[in-house]
Design an enzyme around this catalytic site. Structure first.
Site, short mmCIF file in Angstrom:
data_model
loop_
_atom_site.label_atom_id
_atom_site.label_comp_id
_atom_site.label_asym_id
_atom_site.label_seq_id
_atom_site.Cartn_x
_atom_site.Cartn_y
_atom_site.Cartn_z
N CYS A 90 -41.71 7.16 -74.08
CA CYS A 90 -42.10 5.75 -74.02
C CYS A 90 -43.44 5.51 -73.34
CB CYS A 90 -41.00 4.90 -73.37
SG CYS A 90 -40.70 5.28 -71.63
N HIS A 143 -38.32 2.63 -68.35
CA HIS A 143 -38.68 2.51 -69.77
C HIS A 143 -39.76 1.44 -69.93
CE1 HIS A 143 -38.07 3.18 -74.01
NE2 HIS A 143 -37.86 1.89 -74.24
N HIS A 149 -41.55 0.69 -79.07
CA HIS A 149 -41.33 1.67 -78.00
C HIS A 149 -40.80 2.96 -78.58
CE1 HIS A 149 -36.79 0.88 -77.67
NE2 HIS A 149 -37.22 0.10 -78.63
#
Length: 183
Positions: free
Chosen positions: A82, A134, A146
């Protein structure tokens, strides 16, 4: 049977031609604009209302990465995580260098709530953790791009999973950001 088929085909063709001619003049100006075509395409494919003010380079870049497998520590089309995906977007689309770790990236931002997010902002999550774990790039209409366990994809902040773990949005601080590069 053949006469019925030919007759119905002819009727359908005439109806189609008439409808096409009526709509053609309305759409000619829209179809001639390549940016408008790209906006319509990305709107449909990504489920985001892409408009004339949108950064088409951002959508094109993300589209080219969709489906790339997730790989912790990865930073290529063979596998990417990510933070590397967010970093690559900022490098290639916004001509801005950001850090490599989601927590470090957050330190470079002005925190935002969901309702303050704009296209290109970052979204941060604390997934089963007390710290940020994240990051994604906001596209609009509650959607963000993402890299997660399913690879590079577009998700919705309102999905129960992401809604549960959403921490904050973030906009890169002014001293860091430069405008996106046109090609």
């Amino acid at each position: 049977m053949n006469k019925k088929f030919l007759f119905s085909t002819l009727i359908a063709l005439c109806c189609f031609t008439t409808a096409f001619a009526q709509n053609k003049t309305k759409q000619d100006s829209k179809l001639e604009d390549p940016d408008n075509l790209a906006s319509q395409y990305f709107s449909q494919v990504m489920g985001v209302a892409v408009n004339a003010t949108s950064n088409l380079k951002l959508y094109k870049f993300i589209y080219e990465w969709i489906g790339t497998p997730y790989s912790f520590g990865g930073n290529t089309k063979k596998g990417i995580d990510c933070s590397a995906f967010a970093k690559t977007i900022y490098d290639k689309v916004f001509n801005t260098t950001i850090l490599r770790n989601s927590r470090d990236i957050f330190s470079m931002t002005d925190p935002l709530s969901k309702d303050e997010l704009k296209e290109g902002d970052l979204v941060f999550f604390k997934i089963k953790s007390r710290s940020i774990s994240h990051v994604g790039v906001y596209l609009g209409d509650s959607r963000f791009a993402h890299s997660s366990s399913g690879g590079v994809k577009i998700s919705n902040l309102n999905e129960p999973y992401y809604s549960r773990y959403f921490y904050k949005g973030g906009r890169i601080l002014e001293g860091t950001k430069t405008e996106f590069v046109e090609e």
